[in-house]
Enzyme design. Structure first.
Site, short mmCIF file in Angstrom:
data_model
loop_
_atom_site.label_atom_id
_atom_site.label_comp_id
_atom_site.label_asym_id
_atom_site.label_seq_id
_atom_site.Cartn_x
_atom_site.Cartn_y
_atom_site.Cartn_z
N HIS A 125 -3.18 6.69 3.86
CA HIS A 125 -2.13 5.76 4.29
C HIS A 125 -0.72 6.22 3.91
O HIS A 125 0.15 5.41 3.60
CB HIS A 125 -2.39 4.35 3.71
CG HIS A 125 -1.84 3.27 4.59
ND1 HIS A 125 -1.77 1.94 4.22
CD2 HIS A 125 -1.32 3.31 5.85
CE1 HIS A 125 -1.25 1.21 5.18
NE2 HIS A 125 -0.96 2.02 6.18
N CYS A 138 0.78 -1.24 0.00
CA CYS A 138 0.00 0.00 0.00
C CYS A 138 0.81 1.29 0.00
O CYS A 138 0.72 2.09 -0.93
CB CYS A 138 -0.94 0.02 1.20
SG CYS A 138 -2.16 -1.31 1.23
#
Length: 603
Positions: free
Chosen positions: A211, A149
């Site tokens: 994130h 991610c």
């Protein structure tokens, strides 16, 4: 009039270069001034002039066209001008296609190569995504910027490998930001696509998962989207995880933020997809109403675990709970694409769609996506970790109904968007992506520029594989703990790491030297003939293999020389006072609230 005008100009030249003035007083100085900057034209501008209307239309082709035409139309009279402009219009339209006015990037989360109907999934229905991809170019060799991610998203938004600015690490938990109160994050020195487009008058909006860091010591929320080019944002500052299981959401890991305001803590996951879609829709409507070009980055939380769905999307898919997640996401894509149609801007909007990395296999077969037989999964530089579904649409410029196996990467999005808009990349840094404009305009006959370059695959802090000339070279590959300790969760994976959740997933393969099997000479695969990486090539099959390996090794050393040392953003220890809290400072406040109101602006 024309004859009198030319006679007056001739007389002025004979008398010393000055045009006679009707007004009383001394003549103006004969100074050479720069030409006036032509006014910016838009196709919504009311015009009574045929030539100006046509100039306005041509402006959409390339930004410099209107400047030329505006000056040109004042020097050529009447009918002749109209004929010339018509010819220019035809030639420029054929040569360039139409430049987009707006940009949309739709990023799926942990969606595997075979999780969409158009990519072969038979028990999950994705009609809206499939329609979008059928209206443009579907990529069967689209490669994420990283197999996990945080560095993947950092690379997509910048066009640069995350290793260049310290957002990679070799081992869990540091490979991604593992807690929202870690002080590391996206550096201020990096430009996102939103930063670059905002400088050129774009409205910029984001919905969904970030994130890329939250706060730094002494500066609350310093790493969030509003500090990196986005005018408005609604979403998760952190990520989705087991602590966010629907109905059991933990307030210390799961919170919804609107710009700098925590508006829901913990997040009510069942409403999340609709709230994010509503925010994106509001942003697009407002930009169109204000007649501003816009950039929307919609980062879906689907289909990352913990799986969640709105009530109307529970038990709707033949693909189980994971299928429910993908189908809810597909419905949201349909809503956004319908909105573009309704507002009349679909033909002026460049749309990219892709996944951030491969499926999270360690979560278990019933909770993760499918690679379609590709080796490996999320966290790995085997194809299953980096080859994901992707595509692009720009009506009138990129052809529709095309499927290409040529190499496209997430790093190409920034250079391609800027290339389409006629905006130059900053020259003070290395960009790892390519402008694919020429290839995308004619993908059948024009090769992708990536074919002749080197596409580096980082596992953590080091290159473990590279693509070049249609081949993939593995210098190192993950050692799968599932080989020595079989698991019911997955194969070709590492389900028993130190951060596994009691045998229910949550672990990933690591990238430290002890976690890798090193290959010298590297393993080499033909990416067009063997995307499943089953048959390593040798000199009997590829006689020039030693020369290719030598070329790649030399390029690797050159590449490492371009990666300057950067501040390590990932190896940061949690600092509890940095915990996002809606009603005070942790641990002195309850950090519980639900104040989110749709359509409302937040500081």
């Amino acid at each position: 009039f024309w004859s009198k005008h030319m006679a007056l100009r001739g007389k002025a030249r004979r008398e010393g270069g000055q045009v006679m003035q009707k007004s009383v007083g001394p003549p103006r100085e004969n100074k050479k001034k720069p030409p006036p900057r032509p006014p910016r034209l838009t196709c919504t501008s009311p015009t009574s002039s045929f030539s100006l209307s046509l100039s306005c239309w041509l402006l959409q082709l390339k930004p410099h066209t209107a400047s030329f035409l505006f000056s040109f139309r004042k020097s050529v009279p009447g009918v002749a001008m109209r004929v010339v402009l018509l010819l220019l219009a035809a030639l420029l339209a054929q040569a360039h296609g139409k430049s987009p006015r707006n940009v949309v990037v739709l990023l799926m989360d942990d969606v595997g190569y075979q999780d969409l109907s158009s990519f072969g999934r038979q028990n999950i229905s994705t009609p809206h995504i499939d329609k979008l991809l059928s209206q443009g170019i579907r990529f069967t060799q689209y490669i994420s910027a990283a197999p996990i991610c945080t560095p993947s998203r950092a690379g997509l938004l910048t066009g640069r490998l995350a290793r260049r600015f310290g957002m990679t690490a070799n081992t869990i938990p540091w490979r991604v930001f593992d807690m929202p109160c870690q002080p590391g994050g996206f550096p201020d020195t990096e430009f996102t696509l939103a930063d670059l487009l905002k400088q050129h008058g774009f409205a910029t909006g984001m919905s969904g998962k970030w994130h890329l860091g939250v706060s730094q010591v002494g500066k609350e929320y310093a790493h969030l989207p509003p500090h990196h080019g986005f005018d408005t944002w609604l979403g998760l500052p952190f990520t989705n995880m087991h602590a966010c299981t629907q109905g059991e959401e933990n307030k210390f890991f799961c919170m919804l933020m609107a710009n700098h305001t925590v508006v829901q803590q913990p997040t009510r996951m069942q409403n999340l997809t609709s709230e994010l879609t509503m925010h994106s829709s509001d942003f697009v409507r407002n930009a169109v109403a204000a007649d501003r070009p816009f950039f929307l980055y919609h980062a879906f939380v689907h289909a990352h675990t913990a799986l969640f769905s709105a009530p109307q999307f529970v038990n709707v898919s033949q693909g189980g709970r994971y299928g429910d997640n993908v189908e809810e996401m597909d419905h949201a894509v349909g809503e956004l694409m319908t909105l573009l149609d309704t507002l009349g801007v679909a033909n002026d909007t460049l749309v990219f769609l892709a996944s951030d990395n491969g499926p999270f296999a360690e979560e278990g077969w019933d909770k993760c996506g499918r690679t379609g037989g590709l080796k490996g999964s999320k966290g790995q530089t085997w194809e299953g970790g980096v080859r994901v579904p992707g595509g692009v649409r720009l009506p009138g410029t990129f052809p529709a109904g095309v499927v290409t196996d040529q190499l496209v990467t997430a790093l190409d999005i920034v250079p391609t968007v800027l290339g389409q808009l006629g905006i130059a990349l900053p020259t003070d840094r290395v960009y790892d992506g390519q402008d694919l404009s020429a290839f995308l305009a004619n993908p059948v006959q024009v090769p992708s520029p990536n074919n002749a370059s080197f596409v580096w695959h980082y596992c953590g802090e080091n290159v473990t594989a590279v693509r070049h000339a249609g081949y993939k070279f593995h210098f190192s590959t993950q050692i799968w703990s599932s080989d020595t300790k079989p698991s019911a969760l997955c194969t070709m994976c590492c389900p028993d790491g130190p951060f596994a959740f009691n045998g229910t997933g949550g672990s990933l393969c690591n990238c430290a030297a002890k976690n890798l099997q090193h290959h010298d000479p590297p393993l080499v695969f033909d990416m067009h003939a063997d995307k499943y990486e089953q048959h390593p090539l040798n000199v009997s099959v590829l006689p020039n293999l030693p020369a290719l390996i030598a070329t790649v090794k030399a390029a690797l050393q050159h590449h490492y020389a371009t990666v300057a040392p950067a501040k390590d953003e990932m190896h940061t220890l949690p600092w509890p006072p940095l915990e996002p809290c809606c009603n005070g400072v942790y641990p002195f406040a309850s950090c519980e609230c639900n104040t989110y109101t749709p359509h409302m602006s937040y500081p």
